[in-house]
Design a protein around this motif. Structure first.
Motif, mmCIF file in Angstrom:
data_model
loop_
_atom_site.group_PDB
_atom_site.id
_atom_site.type_symbol
_atom_site.label_atom_id
_atom_site.label_comp_id
_atom_site.label_asym_id
_atom_site.label_seq_id
_atom_site.Cartn_x
_atom_site.Cartn_y
_atom_site.Cartn_z
ATOM 1 N N THR A 414 0.835 -1.208 0.000
ATOM 2 C CA THR A 414 0.000 0.000 0.000
ATOM 3 C C THR A 414 0.866 1.252 0.000
ATOM 4 O OG1 THR A 414 -0.123 -0.034 2.424
ATOM 5 C CG2 THR A 414 -1.889 -1.138 1.209
ATOM 6 N N PHE A 415 0.366 2.291 -0.630
ATOM 7 C CA PHE A 415 1.037 3.589 -0.593
ATOM 8 C C PHE A 415 -0.015 4.686 -0.477
ATOM 9 C CE2 PHE A 415 0.062 3.095 -5.072
ATOM 10 C CZ PHE A 415 -0.228 4.380 -5.517
ATOM 11 N N GLY A 416 0.438 5.900 -0.153
ATOM 12 C CA GLY A 416 -0.470 7.025 0.028
ATOM 13 C C GLY A 416 -0.372 8.017 -1.110
ATOM 14 N N LEU A 417 -1.506 8.637 -1.457
ATOM 15 C CA LEU A 417 -1.537 9.594 -2.563
ATOM 16 C C LEU A 417 -2.491 10.742 -2.249
ATOM 17 C CD1 LEU A 417 -1.046 10.522 -5.521
ATOM 18 C CD2 LEU A 417 -2.942 9.032 -6.181
ATOM 19 N N LEU A 418 -2.051 11.946 -2.584
ATOM 20 C CA LEU A 418 -2.900 13.130 -2.538
ATOM 21 C C LEU A 418 -2.471 14.058 -3.663
ATOM 22 C CD1 LEU A 418 -5.015 14.990 -1.092
ATOM 23 C CD2 LEU A 418 -3.092 15.950 0.160
ATOM 24 N N ILE A 419 -3.424 14.572 -4.424
ATOM 25 C CA ILE A 419 -3.151 15.536 -5.483
ATOM 26 C C ILE A 419 -3.930 16.808 -5.175
ATOM 27 C CG2 ILE A 419 -3.192 16.002 -7.965
ATOM 28 C CD1 ILE A 419 -3.368 12.979 -8.422
ATOM 29 N N LEU A 420 -3.220 17.929 -5.095
ATOM 30 C CA LEU A 420 -3.847 19.232 -4.840
ATOM 31 C C LEU A 420 -3.552 20.169 -5.991
ATOM 32 C CD1 LEU A 420 -2.976 19.949 -1.078
ATOM 33 C CD2 LEU A 420 -5.136 19.109 -1.995
ATOM 34 N N ASP A 421 -4.477 21.106 -6.265
ATOM 35 C CA ASP A 421 -4.184 22.156 -7.229
ATOM 36 C C ASP A 421 -3.818 23.439 -6.500
ATOM 37 O OD1 ASP A 421 -6.533 23.423 -6.403
ATOM 38 O OD2 ASP A 421 -7.695 22.748 -8.135
ATOM 39 N N SER A 422 -3.469 24.474 -7.240
ATOM 40 C CA SER A 422 -2.992 25.719 -6.627
ATOM 41 C C SER A 422 -4.086 26.469 -5.867
ATOM 42 C CB SER A 422 -2.371 26.625 -7.698
ATOM 43 O OG SER A 422 -3.242 26.764 -8.808
ATOM 44 N N ASP A 423 -5.352 26.058 -6.028
ATOM 45 C CA ASP A 423 -6.449 26.633 -5.243
ATOM 46 C C ASP A 423 -6.745 25.802 -4.006
ATOM 47 O OD1 ASP A 423 -6.876 28.775 -6.989
ATOM 48 O OD2 ASP A 423 -8.101 27.531 -8.310
ATOM 49 N N LYS A 424 -5.877 24.853 -3.713
ATOM 50 C CA LYS A 424 -5.981 23.986 -2.542
ATOM 51 C C LYS A 424 -7.128 22.995 -2.636
ATOM 52 C CE LYS A 424 -6.292 27.702 -0.138
ATOM 53 N NZ LYS A 424 -6.043 28.595 -1.285
ATOM 54 N N ASN A 425 -7.598 22.741 -3.859
ATOM 55 C CA ASN A 425 -8.650 21.747 -4.072
ATOM 56 C C ASN A 425 -8.037 20.362 -4.233
ATOM 57 O OD1 ASN A 425 -10.795 23.674 -4.144
ATOM 58 N ND2 ASN A 425 -10.187 24.200 -6.242
ATOM 59 N N VAL A 427 -7.745 16.958 -5.958
ATOM 60 C CA VAL A 427 -8.007 16.506 -7.320
ATOM 61 C C VAL A 427 -8.360 15.020 -7.305
ATOM 62 C CG1 VAL A 427 -7.050 16.263 -9.642
ATOM 63 C CG2 VAL A 427 -6.429 18.247 -8.226
ATOM 64 N N SER A 428 -9.477 14.670 -7.921
ATOM 65 C CA SER A 428 -9.882 13.269 -8.016
ATOM 66 C C SER A 428 -9.052 12.549 -9.077
ATOM 67 C CB SER A 428 -11.364 13.136 -8.317
ATOM 68 O OG SER A 428 -11.659 13.777 -9.555
ATOM 69 N N TYR A 429 -9.039 11.224 -9.006
ATOM 70 C CA TYR A 429 -8.229 10.444 -9.934
ATOM 71 C C TYR A 429 -8.937 9.126 -10.222
ATOM 72 C CZ TYR A 429 -6.883 8.522 -5.418
ATOM 73 O OH TYR A 429 -6.909 7.971 -4.171
ATOM 74 N N GLN A 430 -8.413 8.423 -11.231
ATOM 75 C CA GLN A 430 -8.976 7.137 -11.643
ATOM 76 C C GLN A 430 -7.850 6.132 -11.790
ATOM 77 O OE1 GLN A 430 -10.853 7.307 -15.468
ATOM 78 N NE2 GLN A 430 -11.384 5.137 -15.516
ATOM 79 N N ILE A 431 -7.997 4.975 -11.160
ATOM 80 C CA ILE A 431 -6.999 3.908 -11.279
ATOM 81 C C ILE A 431 -7.271 3.146 -12.568
ATOM 82 C CG2 ILE A 431 -6.077 1.792 -10.249
ATOM 83 C CD1 ILE A 431 -6.792 2.937 -7.514
ATOM 84 N N LEU A 432 -6.267 3.141 -13.459
ATOM 85 C CA LEU A 432 -6.447 2.496 -14.771
ATOM 86 C C LEU A 432 -5.965 1.057 -14.763
ATOM 87 C CD1 LEU A 432 -5.364 5.336 -17.229
ATOM 88 C CD2 LEU A 432 -7.655 4.796 -16.378
ATOM 89 N N THR A 433 -4.778 0.826 -14.203
ATOM 90 C CA THR A 433 -4.234 -0.537 -14.156
ATOM 91 C C THR A 433 -3.670 -0.809 -12.786
ATOM 92 O OG1 THR A 433 -2.016 0.136 -14.892
ATOM 93 C CG2 THR A 433 -3.613 -0.482 -16.595
#
Length: 434
Positions: A414-425, A427-433
């Motif tokens: 397991t690993f951890g992930l967070l994606i933020l934009d410059s407005d501090k929102n 960002v959602s993501y989709q696991i492809l493989t």
């Protein structure tokens, strides 16, 4: 099985155990690396023989049953001119201009010398790294090669780079900032170069300040806007994508540049040059002042938003994640594995996370990683021991892909992930493989 064969097997095992014990206890020489220093060793070798280089640091100490404290020793081999590096394909795990240890009990590099003299340079992956490591160079005849300690080249290379780029060096101490005042010509364009430990590789320098935050201001202390290569709130930070960090048209005949560490616990050196019409300007004056405080500002920005990394499982060695972006927005990628899970106070089991970011045309983004690494001739990033982003980039398209795998071939975890934009929102993501 006859007695003679049994005797031969016994003798072979005995010789192996004797060599193994000797290899474990006697073969490694121990060295200590101090902050802002390296170890530079000279060896006389036979160009007709193959050589294996073994290095033990804190990362692979368990595999060798040893105790060393230097975290991730970065090792580089040079020809006798002390400047020309050996090719990266000699290393088990290439890293920047050299190689690093793996988690296995194996050599760090295997090579045939190009000359009768080689130099081996060892340092930490950070300019402030310190600790002990073990090293042994063995020929194909299993003979250990003795060494001579050569002069450290940190200072020499650093001074050459200062002269080449006409950089002035300053040091920040006692949690202070430095405010530079320059006389300029209103309406003319100026370029600002700042160098810290993050973008040392761009200039070949060895500055020690572990990240800086800066502002350009007019004579009334109003901040310039939209002038920074890499934005950070209302100021700028150093960048791996450009050899300058800000470009602007002077609004008055006096400007100020405020430079401070990103974290107020940091002290260290940095380089600066303000250039106009191809000529470097010297500051009229400079003063040590109280910093604005990047960390306190960021803390207040996120005071109403709890940042927590999602837990993602890798099942078959690697994973590809897709996320959408807006053009010209800046995006911050946070990643965690077992190496830095304590930073986020959450347990992750995936080891040696190596990641890359691609655009929708499958072009690899380079020079965006906080801690970059070359692995199997591929450029990417790795996790870091702070809660700063592991990658930062400005979007030029609407779709990006994050690819994660392990450079020690961990198949799952397991690993951890967070994606933020410059407005501090977030960002959602989709696991492809997976």
């Amino acid at each position: 099985m006859n007695k003679k064969l049994l005797l031969l097997i016994f003798v072979f095992i005995f010789i192996f155990l004797v060599f193994f014990i000797s290899f474990q206890s006697n073969i490694f020489d121990t060295f200590t690396v101090e902050p802002e220093k390296d170890i530079f060793l000279e060896f006389e070798v036979d160009p007709s023989l193959q050589y294996n280089l073994f290095v033990i640091d804190s990362y692979n100490s368990p595999a060798f049953g040893a105790k060393y404290t230097l975290e991730y020793a970065l090792v580089s081999l040079y020809k006798k001119d002390k400047k020309t590096p050996y090719p990266t394909d000699i290393y088990k795990s290439p890293f920047k201009e050299g190689g690093i240890t793996t988690s296995e009990k194996e050599f760090l590099a295997s090579f045939k010398p190009l000359e009768s003299i080689i130099y081996i340079r060892v340092r930490g992956t950070s300019i402030n790294s310190a600790g002990t490591f073990g090293l042994a160079l063995l020929s194909s005849k299993n003979k250990k090669v003795s060494y001579k300690i050569s002069k450290s080249i940190f200072d020499e290379l650093h001074k050459d780079a200062l002269k080449k780029y006409n950089l002035d060096q300053y040091k920040i101490t006692d949690s202070k900032a430095i405010k530079f005042t320059y006389l300029v010509e209103k309406g003319k364009e100026y370029t600002l170069i700042l160098v810290d430990s993050y973008n040392n590789n761009v200039f070949g320098t060895y500055f020690t300040l572990d990240g800086l935050w800066f502002h350009v201001m007019d004579e009334n202390n109003n901040f310039y806007e939209n002038i920074y290569v890499s934005d950070a709130e209302d100021g700028g930070i150093t960048s791996l994508n450009s050899d300058y960090c800000a470009k602007f048209i002077a609004k008055s005949n006096i400007i100020s540049i405020l430079v401070e560490p990103i974290s107020l616990i940091y002290e260290g050196t940095f380089g600066i040059k303000l250039e106009g019409e191809g000529k470097g300007l010297k500051p009229k004056e400079y003063d040590f002042v109280n910093p604005i405080g990047y960390e306190s500002k960021i803390e207040s920005l996120f005071s109403e938003q709890v940042i927590e990394l999602d837990t993602i499982e890798i099942k078959s060695g690697s994973i590809v994640i897709k996320f959408n972006t807006q053009v010209l927005k800046t995006y911050y990628i946070y990643l965690a594995d077992s190496y830095n899970d304590e930073v986020y106070q959450k347990e992750f089991s995936f080891k040696d996370l190596f990641f890359q970011i691609f655009d929708e045309k499958n072009n690899l983004l380079e020079k965006i990683y906080t801690s970059d690494i070359t692995y199997e001739d591929q450029i990417g990033g790795m996790t870091i021991l702070s809660n700063q982003p592991t990658a930062t980039f400005e979007a030029t398209g609407n779709i990006y892909y994050l690819k994660v795998k392990s450079f020690s071939k961990s198949p799952s975890g397991t690993f951890g992930l967070l994606i933020l934009d410059s407005d501090k929102n977030i960002v959602s993501y989709q696991i492809l493989t997976n």
